[in-house]
Structures are given as C-alpha cells and as structure tokens.
Write a protein that holds these residues in place. Structure first.
Motif, PDB file in Angstrom:
ATOM      1  N   PRO A  26      -1.068  -2.317  -3.169  1.00  0.00           N
ATOM      2  CA  PRO A  26      -0.684  -3.625  -2.290  1.00  0.00           C
ATOM      3  C   PRO A  26       0.544  -4.415  -2.880  1.00  0.00           C
ATOM      4  O   PRO A  26       0.474  -4.629  -3.933  1.00  0.00           O
ATOM      5  N   LEU A  35      -6.083  -1.788  -0.165  1.00  0.00           N
ATOM      6  CA  LEU A  35      -5.479  -0.525  -0.484  1.00  0.00           C
ATOM      7  C   LEU A  35      -6.137   0.097   0.800  1.00  0.00           C
ATOM      8  O   LEU A  35      -6.894   0.137   1.534  1.00  0.00           O
ATOM      9  N   THR A  36      -4.975   1.077   1.083  1.00  0.00           N
ATOM     10  CA  THR A  36      -5.379   2.264   2.074  1.00  0.00           C
ATOM     11  C   THR A  36      -5.716   3.370   1.555  1.00  0.00           C
ATOM     12  O   THR A  36      -5.024   4.217   0.939  1.00  0.00           O
ATOM     13  N   MET A  87      -9.142   0.492   4.938  1.00  0.00           N
ATOM     14  CA  MET A  87      -8.742  -0.429   4.100  1.00  0.00           C
ATOM     15  C   MET A  87      -9.836  -0.857   3.334  1.00  0.00           C
ATOM     16  O   MET A  87     -10.858  -1.201   3.625  1.00  0.00           O
ATOM     17  N   GLN A 119      -5.804  -6.518  -9.097  1.00  0.00           N
ATOM     18  CA  GLN A 119      -4.328  -6.742  -8.924  1.00  0.00           C
ATOM     19  C   GLN A 119      -3.579  -6.960 -10.397  1.00  0.00           C
ATOM     20  O   GLN A 119      -2.573  -6.674 -10.532  1.00  0.00           O
TER      21      GLN A 119
END
Length: 295
Positions: free
Chosen positions: A159, A165-166, A176, A184
């Motif tokens: 991201p 996140l995909t 997702m 992060q």
C-alpha cells in the motif's frame, strides 16, 4: 503413459480453467487420482465393485485422508459423466468415513507476544533477514494471509496511500485485506533493504521466498522465542488472527471476507472462543438482560 492419465489430465485442466485451482491443489488431486488408479487399474472405466474395495486398501489411513481421496474421485467421475465419457457414476460405492473437523490450533496472546518480542529484538540492529522476518510475521498475524498468498505478494501490492493489500487467494479470487500501522512500519523498513530488482515483495534467488522456507523461518524463530516449534506455522498464525479478532468482537461475515473464505461454514470453525465470553455476551447484550436491569 499411466493408466487413465488422459482423463485425469483433462479433469485437472478443467479444474485449472474453470475453478482457477492452484498448482498445489492440482498436484494433490493428481496424487489422489493416480494413487487410486494404481489400485483399480483404468480409473475412467472403474466399476462400483472396484471402488468399493478401496475402503479395505485405505483402512490404515486417517478418516480425513480417506474423505479427501473419495472427494477427489467423486469430482472426477462427475466430470466424466458431464463430459459424456461415462454414462454412469460409480462414485456412490466409494467409502464415506465419518470425519470430525478438528479445531484449529491457535496461539495464546502471550505466545504471539513472545514471537513478536523476539522478532523485534532481532530486527533492531538492522539486519535485512531479521527485518524481513518481522515483516512476514506482521502480515501473517496482522492480516491473516495464507502462506502462499504471503510469499507470492508482488511489490505492487504494497500500500502507498490506503492501508490495504490486494491479495489473490484461492481460485484466483482477489480481496482487500487491511495492513496495520505496525505492519506498515515493518514494510517501510524492509523495502529499502530488499532486492530492488525483483518484482516480488519477498524475493529469493530465483523468484520469491518459498512456502517451505517460510515454515522453516517461523519454526526457527519459535525456538529462539522459547516456544515449541511444532506449535508455530503460517496457518497457526492465520488461525490466531481469526480467533483473536472474534474474541475482540469481530463480525463473522467480516472475518469471512478478510480470510477469503468462499463459504461461511469454513469461517464458523473459529467460533470456538471461550464459553465464558459467550455467556457474558448473552447476559450483557440480550434484550431480556436489558429488562432485568430495568426491573
């Protein structure tokens, strides 16, 4: 060519094309089908009497294993009938063992804390492998990813603005998943030290980190954290993610979406939370509890 291999190949091609079955899934189906063919001969032409004998051949196997093998064969024969290769379906003769779905193994909050404490300590000196381990751990427990989903993440999935996140899960289904602030931060430390030439988030010499290597890394970390290595695996951390969210009050449907389960019944296995918490929930939230307090 193995007996009946042409029909098995066609069946596997259908699973890949129509259901988006992953390579590991296809390999497992092939092993089960070819193993049955070794026992009965030409699998595509097998009769009910031959299939009924598989129960004796498989009697030393666990009920769950027999159920899996029977399921693969039932799907195979259903495919043969649908394609007009056979007029009859002999699969009712297959053994149907009574199986009890086991509860998932989980880690306590303290055990998860011990893993993170060790991973964070080791990552402090700035060693790339230790930073990678912390990022892997954060995504396994913080986002509930499957091992294959995690190791095969492309860099493009990281991201930038939105904390998501995909992920491409089973059957090629994209979803997702949230990325915590902790994850992060771990990714922000990992990105500058990873191999920038790779398209994968967790690269290896040839492509990306393997599932087997991920298992090894986690078990080694567990030993250093003072935990039994057999208690820790990527799937156990995924179970812990789900169970601890439910304990915190997460909705089952939300959890289904986060885990990428096609069927809510799969997610319901995580409702094995403490009975005391469920009793307290009923006593506190049920309408009759409100009336009792009013009285």
């Amino acid at each position: 060519m193995a007996i009946g291999s042409a029909e098995i190949d066609e069946f596997l091609a259908m699973l890949a094309a129509e259901r988006g079955a992953a390579a590991n899934t296809l390999a497992a189906y092939r092993r089960d089908l070819e193993g049955a063919a070794e026992l009965v001969g030409d699998l595509a032409a097998a009769e009910r009497s031959q299939l009924s004998g598989l129960g004796s051949a498989w009697e030393a196997l666990a009920p769950a294993t027999v159920a899996r093998k029977s399921s693969a064969l039932r799907q195979f024969f259903g495919f043969l009938v649908d394609e007009g290769i056979r007029d009859d379906d002999p699969s009712p003769a297959l053994p149907r063992p009574a199986t009890r779905r086991s509860l998932p193994k989980i880690l306590s909050h303290g055990e998860v804390g011990a893993l993170f404490a060790r991973a964070e300590l080791e990552a402090e000196p700035g060693r790339p492998t230790a930073i990678r381990m912390l990022a892997l751990l954060e995504l396994l427990y913080g986002s509930g990813l499957r091992a294959t989903e995690l190791v095969s993440l492309p860099v493009a999935a990281v991201p930038r603005d939105a904390p998501f996140l995909t992920v491409t899960g089973k059957g090629g289904q994209a979803r997702m998943v949230p990325v915590s602030g902790r994850a992060q931060q771990a990714l922000a430390k990992w990105m500058p030290v990873r191999n920038a030439d790779s398209a994968f988030l967790f690269p290896s010499r040839k492509s990306h980190l393997t599932r087997v290597r991920l298992f090894q890394l986690l078990k080694d970390l567990a030993v250093r954290a003072g935990l039994k290595p057999e208690k820790v695996s990527p799937h156990v951390l995924r179970h812990a993610f789900a169970t601890h969210l439910l304990e915190g009050g997460a909705d089952l449907r939300v959890l289904q979406t986060l885990l990428g389960h096609a069927d809510i019944a799969t997610t319901q296995i995580y409702t094995h939370v403490d009975a005391s918490r469920l009793v307290a929930l009923v006593n506190e939230r049920h309408p009759l509890a409100e009336r009792r307090r009013g009285d």
